[in-house]
Design a protein around this motif. Structure first.
Motif: not given
Length: 423
Positions: A197-198, A201, A250, A253-254
């Motif tokens: 995820t990071p 993002t 992911c 979510e980002g």
């Protein structure tokens, strides 16, 4: 009756239980004194006289209590109050942390049981239960009970539909993809892939020119990606479709995080108020998606179950084949609506746990901060992986463990570096 004044050496301070300022103010911790009349002549046993403010010198001036003696009497009370306050705060932090660390994994296991164990193979609908429950609870708190007050009441419908609706769509997609992945991948492998995820993002933030990462951040992100690739290579039950769903979750979510930072930066919502505004639109998006993607299959399965019950002897074989082709999990036609009624407590538990995850996350931010929240979330995912492998019996390999360890180490480094740069 007038009582004689105590000797001059006797401390007369008697601090009350709730220490207040002698002038009535509540801001400073000052001792509350008993008033002792001034004695003319200063001799014990003489008749006290009324002080008119003129005689301030000599023996007629007698203070009611010495300042040092007052604080000497008050110090133990202050220390006890400070110790009790620290113990109470520590107990609250421990309780909130315990709830946060347990509610999320329990929700994941319950939702997986609904999808795979119960056989209700509709992840969008399952995710919608938690959003509707969160919507109801926040509406109850703000509109009915009045325990919380909305700080942003000037949000127009145009702003809500052009900004909040976009964020809600990204939230709905992330939740739907995140639920559907448990139909294809193990719990442990899903937690490993969440570390991407990071990475996604950061790529979105750089692409939209919102953030310019440092070399350290880029290095951490690259190592997280390498760790996820190593863990995927070591996965025993690898599913390309499941990995695609997880990457989509992911990505959504980002997108949600980036849109929240880009579109809602000036609102400064509290966590509970943000849930109040975001949960309804997210739930509506889920209903919209489920209407086209899941409801037709639900109705077909319900119709097959009714026909199978009425004509078992005639068309059992054909209906079984159709049901297996539609779901891939059920061996007899079962109505999904009957699954909900038969497992009502399980679905209710999933909805309540969904609210608990949102509220515990809000409380964790309040008590510990966002950095601690991310670190605890990493520890929670690692604990869930350990539970799935040791107690859940899910197969894992050394390669997968090494890949996940790389992800965890560099994710922690990423979070700490971001926090230091922010400070």
């Amino acid at each position: 009756a007038r009582m004689p004044a105590p000797p001059l050496g006797t401390p007369s301070c008697t601090p009350s239980e709730d220490v207040q300022d002698v002038n009535g103010g509540g801001g400073r911790h000052m001792p509350a004194f008993e008033s002792v009349p001034l004695v003319k002549g200063g001799k014990h046993g003489e008749e006290p006289g009324n002080w008119d403010g003129d005689d301030l010198e000599g023996e007629n001036r007698r203070p009611a209590c010495q300042f040092d003696e007052d604080w000497a009497c008050l110090a133990p009370c202050t220390r006890r109050l400070g110790s009790m306050e620290r113990l109470r705060n520590l107990a609250e932090v421990i309780a909130v942390t315990a709830i946060y660390m347990s509610v999320g994994p329990v929700l994941i296991l319950v939702n997986r049981h609904i999808l795979a164990g119960v056989g209700f193979c509709f992840p969008i609908t399952v995710a919608a239960f938690g959003q509707f429950a969160s919507w109801f609870v926040t509406w109850l708190l703000f509109r009915v009970l009045g325990t919380h007050v909305l700080t942003k009441t000037d949000i127009s419908w145009r702003f809500y539909m052009t900004n909040m609706a976009v964020v809600g769509a990204a939230s709905a997609a992330a939740l739907a993809f995140g639920q559907g992945v448990y139909l294809y991948l193990s719990v442990a492998f899903v937690q490993i892939l969440k570390s991407l995820t990071p990475v996604i993002t950061l790529i979105l933030l750089v692409g939209l020119q919102i953030e310019r990462p440092t070399t350290v951040v880029w290095g951490c992100v690259i190592m997280i990606s390498i760790g996820a690739a190593v863990a995927s290579y070591g996965e025993v039950a690898f599913s390309a479709w499941g990995v695609l769903l997880m990457i989509s979750a992911c990505l959504c979510e980002g997108v949600r995080l980036v849109l929240t930072q880009k579109l809602l930066i000036n609102l400064k919502f509290s966590a509970l108020e943000g849930l109040y505004y975001n949960a309804p639109i997210t739930a509506c998006w889920m209903v919209f998606a489920a209407t086209f993607l899941e409801l037709p299959n639900m109705l077909r399965m319900h119709r097959n179950a009714i026909e199978y019950a009425a004509h078992t002897a005639v068309s059992a074989t054909s209906l079984l084949a159709e049901a297996e082709g539609a779901t891939g999990h059920m061996r007899v036609p079962v109505s999904p609506f009957s699954l909900v009624t038969e497992n009502a407590w399980t679905f209710a538990a999933a909805a309540v746990l969904g609210v608990g995850v949102n509220v515990s996350t809000m409380l964790m931010i309040k008590y510990t901060g966002s950095v601690s929240l991310k670190l605890l979330a990493t520890a929670r995912n690692a604990g869930l992986v350990l539970y799935a492998v040791v107690l859940g019996g899910e197969a894992t390999t050394v390669t997968q463990v090494v890949g996940y360890a790389i992800c965890v180490v560099f994710f922690v480094a990423y979070v700490m570096h971001k926090a230091q740069a922010k400070n």
